[in-house]
Scaffold this motif. Structure first.
Motif, short mmCIF file in Angstrom:
data_model
loop_
_atom_site.label_atom_id
_atom_site.label_comp_id
_atom_site.label_asym_id
_atom_site.label_seq_id
_atom_site.Cartn_x
_atom_site.Cartn_y
_atom_site.Cartn_z
N SER A 44 1.61 -3.28 -15.33
CA SER A 44 1.35 -3.91 -14.52
C SER A 44 0.48 -3.34 -13.18
N VAL A 45 0.11 -2.08 -13.50
CA VAL A 45 -0.67 -0.83 -12.47
C VAL A 45 -1.74 -0.52 -13.56
N ASP A 46 -2.73 0.05 -12.40
CA ASP A 46 -3.20 0.81 -12.81
C ASP A 46 -3.68 2.41 -12.85
N LEU A 47 -3.89 3.23 -13.66
CA LEU A 47 -3.93 4.79 -13.81
C LEU A 47 -4.79 4.88 -12.31
N PRO A 48 -3.81 5.04 -11.58
CA PRO A 48 -4.82 6.36 -10.53
C PRO A 48 -4.94 8.06 -10.68
N LYS B 71 1.27 24.92 -2.98
CA LYS B 71 0.63 23.91 -3.07
C LYS B 71 0.96 22.19 -3.05
N LYS B 72 1.72 22.52 -1.65
CA LYS B 72 2.10 21.10 -1.22
C LYS B 72 1.25 20.16 -0.29
N PRO B 73 0.27 19.48 -0.19
CA PRO B 73 -0.89 18.64 0.84
C PRO B 73 0.65 19.10 1.92
N LYS B 74 -0.65 19.79 3.02
CA LYS B 74 0.08 19.40 4.38
C LYS B 74 -0.69 18.22 5.75
N ASP B 75 0.02 17.42 5.83
CA ASP B 75 -0.19 16.66 7.13
C ASP B 75 -1.73 15.93 6.80
N VAL B 76 -1.15 15.27 5.10
CA VAL B 76 -1.69 13.81 5.12
C VAL B 76 -1.25 13.00 5.48
N GLY B 77 -3.07 12.15 6.26
CA GLY B 77 -2.31 10.84 6.55
C GLY B 77 -2.04 9.50 6.07
N ARG B 78 -2.91 9.56 4.94
CA ARG B 78 -2.96 8.02 3.94
C ARG B 78 -2.76 8.53 2.61
N PRO B 79 -1.88 7.35 1.83
CA PRO B 79 -1.56 7.38 0.68
C PRO B 79 -2.26 7.07 -0.12
N GLN B 80 -2.47 6.76 -1.66
CA GLN B 80 -3.45 6.35 -1.97
C GLN B 80 -3.26 5.37 -2.51
N ILE B 81 -3.72 4.26 -2.29
CA ILE B 81 -3.60 2.74 -2.61
C ILE B 81 -3.98 2.61 -4.77
N ILE B 82 -2.54 1.94 -4.49
CA ILE B 82 -2.13 1.54 -5.85
C ILE B 82 -2.28 -0.36 -5.82
N TYR B 83 -2.69 -1.18 -6.83
CA TYR B 83 -2.93 -2.74 -6.70
C TYR B 83 -2.05 -3.15 -7.69
N TRP B 84 -1.11 -4.14 -7.82
CA TRP B 84 -0.13 -4.70 -8.60
C TRP B 84 -1.54 -5.48 -9.07
N LYS B 85 -1.45 -5.64 -10.69
CA LYS B 85 -2.59 -6.12 -11.32
C LYS B 85 -1.28 -7.40 -12.11
N ALA B 86 -0.36 -7.53 -12.66
CA ALA B 86 0.30 -8.12 -13.42
C ALA B 86 0.16 -9.40 -12.74
N THR B 87 0.66 -10.14 -13.42
CA THR B 87 0.69 -11.81 -13.63
C THR B 87 2.08 -12.65 -12.73
N THR B 88 3.03 -11.55 -13.23
CA THR B 88 4.61 -11.44 -12.39
C THR B 88 4.21 -10.47 -10.86
N SER B 89 5.25 -11.42 -10.48
CA SER B 89 5.56 -10.03 -9.40
C SER B 89 6.09 -9.22 -9.40
N PRO B 90 5.91 -7.83 -8.13
CA PRO B 90 6.60 -6.75 -8.46
C PRO B 90 8.30 -7.13 -8.11
N PRO B 91 8.62 -6.21 -8.72
CA PRO B 91 10.11 -6.38 -8.12
C PRO B 91 10.60 -6.24 -6.99
N SER B 92 11.72 -6.92 -6.52
CA SER B 92 12.50 -6.62 -4.48
C SER B 92 12.72 -5.87 -4.87
N GLU B 93 13.40 -4.97 -5.18
CA GLU B 93 14.29 -3.85 -5.04
C GLU B 93 13.60 -2.33 -5.66
#
Length: 486
Positions: free
Chosen positions: A203-207, A272-294
């Motif tokens: 449903s998504v691509d490998l980040p 080893k934990k990143p500190k004060d990261v401000g933005r997440p990595q974007i993961i795009y939904w590519k499946a034809t169906t909608s992603p789960p609502s829950e």
């Protein structure tokens, strides 16, 4: 909510500080005017307070590694949330150690899970080229997120194979590093388990993101952490030197030493934990169906909707069980911001599997915290009652965490981990059918209450100690005595 509770506690202590001012009571106190020129071998009260404040700030500010904030949250919201975590580290540092321990174990487990899931297929495809058609080399089934010719060129394009996840990747995933987008709109922050399930479904691509790229997003580095550690080392060196030269130390310095020492443990787990990261990595939904609502982070917990007496209490203190790994609570504000809960960011099932280790580390940290306060056993107090209170509170801080560990270990052996049931459902009421379980359960609650009262007592006594300080407190360390000379 944590910041509000901490602020209320500090406001309660204001009368004690007000009553402890030398100019407002009749005690005999040595007063040094900070405007006067001090001899080289003395220090002022402001020197003591500033040294402790600088050490506490340097240790807590650099040690705290918050989760990624919501994309629509302002700077002041993020700042106040961080200050709330810092206040928690100052008042109950062992809870932060427990939280850091749980996050480290979750990050390590997630890195192993992704390496097992992807590396096996990768090696199989490399060792058997003829199986490329049938296996599709797994990575070809899960191409890198955001190809150069893909529909979203703003996402980094990475060519190559999966090289493996590290603990840093695991931390990044659990702190809210991957945000699911559907039709170019934010849907929810993904947990590593949800991300892995979607990858297996196609449903998504490998980040594919390198550890160096994650570290580049981090605002912390070894230099800033090193400076904080040097500040702590210098503070400890001064206290050791005062002990060698038989110079008294203040209760504030003892409490600062205890808090700073425990933040050193936090450094280890969050190194080893990143500190004060401000933005997440974007993961795009590519499946034809909608992603789960829950999804995990787009559902508000029931305690915020069912307003009975127990749930109403939980809405005010829920960060405490979250820091202890008992449960993750999604508040309406958290869901609206599409972020990981401030006191969450870990795998609760993994925490359950390692709860004995987590309990042991948290309990030993609390015992060490109390043991350092026991160093003030013979400190001169204005009255004998205050000295007795200090000794009793220090012993309570040492013994309460150990009692909590032993009683909960006993509960785990019986498969009755009451802390889980107390916070998450009402089945803990069944413990009253067995008198031994009932007594143990009450003893756990009493241990938590005793620890809280003892910690507040220590804070109050530290503030009241400024009414009358021993004369030798103002004598500075003579460093020349440590230099061999004729």
């Amino acid at each position: 909510m944590t910041l509000l509770s901490s602020t209320i506690i500090l406001l309660i202590h204001i009368p004690f500080v007000y009553s402890s001012l030398p100019s407002l009571n009749g005690t005999s106190v040595i007063i040094l005017d900070i405007n006067d020129t001090l001899p080289n071998n003395t220090r002022s009260l402001w020197n003591i307070i500033w040294s402790c404040a600088a050490t506490l700030f340097a240790c807590t500010w650099t040690a705290i590694h918050p989760n990624i904030p919501g994309t629509n949250e302002g700077r002041f919201t993020v700042l106040f949330r961080r200050l709330g975590i810092m206040m928690t580290a100052l008042i109950a540092p062992e809870t932060i150690i427990t939280w850091a321990t749980i996050q480290f174990l979750s990050a390590r487990s997630t890195a192993e899970a992704f390496n097992v899931a992807f590396s096996a297929q990768l090696h199989q495809a490399r060792d058997h080229p003829d199986m490329e058609e049938s296996t599709a080399t797994f990575l070809n089934e899960f191409p890198a997120s955001g190809g150069r010719d893909g529909p979203h060129p703003n996402v980094p394009y990475i060519v190559g194979n999966f090289t493996g996840w590290t603990v840093t990747h695991g931390f990044f995933a659990w702190m809210g590093g991957f945000m699911l987008y559907f039709d170019d709109n934010q849907r929810a922050t993904l947990t590593p388990d949800e991300l892995l399930d979607f990858l297996r479904e196609g449903s998504v691509d490998l980040p594919v993101i390198a550890e160096e790229d994650i570290e580049d997003r981090s605002k912390g580095d070894a230099l800033s952490k090193g400076i904080a550690i040097l500040q702590l080392a210098w503070f400890i060196l001064q206290l050791v030197a005062r002990y060698v030269q038989n110079l008294p130390i203040t209760l504030l310095e003892l409490d600062t030493l205890a808090v700073a020492a425990l933040t050193g443990i936090v450094y280890g787990f969050w190194w080893k934990k990143p500190k004060d990261v401000g933005r997440p990595q974007i993961i795009y939904w590519k499946a034809t169906t909608s992603p789960p609502s829950e999804l995990t982070y787009n559902q508000v917990n029931a305690i915020f909707s069912n307003r009975d007496s127990v749930n109403l209490l939980l809405t005010y203190i829920y960060p405490i069980p979250s820091l202890m790994g008992i449960g993750i609570f999604n508040s309406p504000r958290t869901v609206h911001s599409r972020r990981v809960p401030s006191a969450g960011g870990y795998d609760r099932e993994n925490a359950r599997r390692h709860r004995v280790i987590i309990l042991l580390i948290g309990s030993l940290s609390g015992a060490v915290f109390g043991s350092i306060h026991c160093l003030g056993w013979n400190v001169l107090f204005q009255g004998h009652t205050e000295q007795i209170l200090w000794r009793a509170a220090s012993l309570a801080i040492v013994s309460s965490p150990l009692c909590i560990f032993l009683l909960n270990t006993y509960a785990i052996r019986l498969d009755h981990f009451w802390l889980d049931r107390f916070w998450l459902d009402r089945s803990w009421l069944n413990c009253w059918s067995n008198i031994v379980e009932a007594i143990a359960f009450l003893a756990i609650l009493a241990s938590f209450f005793t620890y809280a009262v003892a910690r507040i007592t220590v804070i109050v006594l530290v503030l009241m100690s400024f009414r009358s300080l021993p004369p030798g407190v103002y004598d500075a360390v003579s460093w020349t005595k440590f230099i061999p000379h004729l």
